[in-house]
Scaffold this motif. Structure first.
Motif, PDB file in Angstrom:
ATOM      1  N   SER A 108       0.831  -1.215   0.000  1.00 41.75           N
ATOM      2  CA  SER A 108       0.000   0.000   0.000  1.00 41.75           C
ATOM      3  C   SER A 108       0.858   1.254   0.000  1.00 41.75           C
ATOM      4  N   PHE A 109       1.852   1.271   0.877  1.00 41.90           N
ATOM      5  CA  PHE A 109       2.732   2.432   0.968  1.00 41.90           C
ATOM      6  C   PHE A 109       3.506   2.624  -0.331  1.00 41.90           C
ATOM      7  N   SER A 110       4.053   1.541  -0.865  1.00 39.88           N
ATOM      8  CA  SER A 110       4.824   1.618  -2.112  1.00 39.88           C
ATOM      9  C   SER A 110       3.958   2.090  -3.267  1.00 39.88           C
ATOM     10  N   ALA A 111       2.726   1.616  -3.308  1.00 41.06           N
ATOM     11  CA  ALA A 111       1.806   1.995  -4.381  1.00 41.06           C
ATOM     12  C   ALA A 111       1.509   3.484  -4.356  1.00 41.06           C
ATOM     13  N   ALA A 112       1.256   4.008  -3.172  1.00 44.10           N
ATOM     14  CA  ALA A 112       0.934   5.436  -3.053  1.00 44.10           C
ATOM     15  C   ALA A 112       2.107   6.298  -3.508  1.00 44.10           C
ATOM     16  N   VAL A 113       3.294   5.942  -3.085  1.00 44.52           N
ATOM     17  CA  VAL A 113       4.488   6.740  -3.394  1.00 44.52           C
ATOM     18  C   VAL A 113       4.805   6.725  -4.890  1.00 44.52           C
ATOM     19  N   THR A 114       4.573   5.599  -5.556  1.00 42.03           N
ATOM     20  CA  THR A 114       4.962   5.455  -6.970  1.00 42.03           C
ATOM     21  C   THR A 114       3.808   5.709  -7.943  1.00 42.03           C
TER      22      THR A 114
ATOM     23  N   ALA B 114      -2.473  15.988 -10.579  1.00 40.71           N
ATOM     24  CA  ALA B 114      -2.720  15.153 -11.751  1.00 40.71           C
ATOM     25  C   ALA B 114      -1.815  13.932 -11.763  1.00 40.71           C
ATOM     26  N   LEU B 115      -0.626  14.072 -11.200  1.00 37.24           N
ATOM     27  CA  LEU B 115       0.308  12.945 -11.154  1.00 37.24           C
ATOM     28  C   LEU B 115      -0.140  11.872 -10.176  1.00 37.24           C
ATOM     29  N   PHE B 116      -1.089  12.217  -9.293  1.00 35.78           N
ATOM     30  CA  PHE B 116      -1.567  11.249  -8.313  1.00 35.78           C
ATOM     31  C   PHE B 116      -3.014  10.822  -8.582  1.00 35.78           C
ATOM     32  N   ARG B 117      -3.442  10.969  -9.827  1.00 33.11           N
ATOM     33  CA  ARG B 117      -4.771  10.486 -10.179  1.00 33.11           C
ATOM     34  C   ARG B 117      -4.828   8.967  -9.991  1.00 33.11           C
ATOM     35  N   GLY B 118      -5.879   8.509  -9.350  1.00 29.73           N
ATOM     36  CA  GLY B 118      -6.036   7.076  -9.137  1.00 29.73           C
ATOM     37  C   GLY B 118      -5.269   6.533  -7.950  1.00 29.73           C
TER      38      GLY B 118
ATOM     39  N   ARG C 291      -5.472   2.583  -6.629  1.00 27.24           N
ATOM     40  CA  ARG C 291      -4.204   1.870  -6.754  1.00 27.24           C
ATOM     41  C   ARG C 291      -3.706   1.383  -5.387  1.00 27.24           C
ATOM     42  N   THR C 292      -3.771   2.255  -4.394  1.00 22.78           N
ATOM     43  CA  THR C 292      -3.331   1.876  -3.051  1.00 22.78           C
ATOM     44  C   THR C 292      -4.202   0.755  -2.495  1.00 22.78           C
ATOM     45  N   PHE C 293      -5.511   0.867  -2.733  1.00 17.57           N
ATOM     46  CA  PHE C 293      -6.438  -0.146  -2.220  1.00 17.57           C
ATOM     47  C   PHE C 293      -6.200  -1.503  -2.856  1.00 17.57           C
ATOM     48  N   TRP C 294      -6.111  -1.543  -4.190  1.00 19.51           N
ATOM     49  CA  TRP C 294      -6.013  -2.866  -4.829  1.00 19.51           C
ATOM     50  C   TRP C 294      -4.662  -3.510  -4.612  1.00 19.51           C
ATOM     51  N   ILE C 295      -3.603  -2.719  -4.538  1.00 18.71           N
ATOM     52  CA  ILE C 295      -2.292  -3.320  -4.284  1.00 18.71           C
ATOM     53  C   ILE C 295      -2.185  -3.763  -2.828  1.00 18.71           C
TER      54      ILE C 295
END
Length: 223
Positions: A150-156, A190-194, A198-202
């Protein structure tokens, strides 16, 4: 839901299912094979060893993941109605390299993701194991994997946004050009759309992914 009902939110399922097993096999076989070899070269430096091994594993897994993602995302975007139609159209119009659209950006995304996720997963397991006085159970390893993912997904997320744009053919430039295009549309937000989905599903997928790996590993060790 409005555009395709319940089936609409599962577009691309066939492509994801076909690619999931070989991706995981390449990732973990590379990761576990390289860890002791890297350790023998650089010494007992867990974060560096795990990060390097995980990055190599993600690069290998991307050989399968990228074609899978290209087909899956175009099906999800409604470009094609079936896996067969998608594969045939991409091959006919773009050739074999069409399946690798966005490969460099995918690798650029996966390396920092792996550098964060795997060392964090291993560290969380170590902390939990030290706290309880025994190695983590499979479900605890799964929970650690979920948190790390979750953390990795949010950051990337910005890297994922750029990768998706390229795979859908919405950007004709490379990674830097795509990032600039997205930033020009709405700044940093805009760079953090979704980022939420993304954080939830990963996070959810990480629980199943690492949990299955931990349980399988424990069963193999028992035999």
């Amino acid at each position: 839901l409005a555009a395709g009902g319940f089936r609409g939110i599962y577009r691309g399922l066939a492509a994801a299912a076909v690619g999931s097993a070989p991706q995981a096999a390449l990732l973990f076989s590379t990761y576990e094979t390289l860890k002791p070899r890297i350790k023998s070269q650089i010494g007992d430096r867990p974060v560096a060893v795990q990060g390097c091994a995980a990055s190599a594993g993600e690069i290998m897994a991307s050989l399968v993941r990228v074609p899978t993602e290209v087909v899956k995302q175009r099906m999800q975007a409604g470009h094609f109605g079936s896996l067969r139609e998608a594969a045939y159209s991409i091959m006919t119009k773009e050739g074999p390299m069409g399946f690798y659209a966005g490969y460099p950006t995918m690798v650029i995304r996966e390396i920092p993701f792996a550098l964060i996720q795997f060392p964090l997963w291993e560290q969380l397991k170590q902390e939990v194991g030290d706290w309880q006085g025994r190695p983590t159970s499979p479900w605890q390893g799964a929970l650690c994997g979920s948190l790390a993912g979750s953390f990795s997904a949010a950051v990337t997320t910005p890297l994922d946004v750029a990768k998706t744009r390229q795979m859908l053919g919405q950007s004709s430039g490379g990674f830097v050009v795509t990032i600039k295009e997205v930033y020009g549309e709405g700044g940093a937000l805009a760079l953090f759309r979704g980022v939420g989905p993304r954080t939830f599903w990963i996070g959810l997928g990480g629980f199943v992914f690492f949990g299955a790996y931990e349980k399988s590993s424990s069963l193999f060790r028992a035999t």
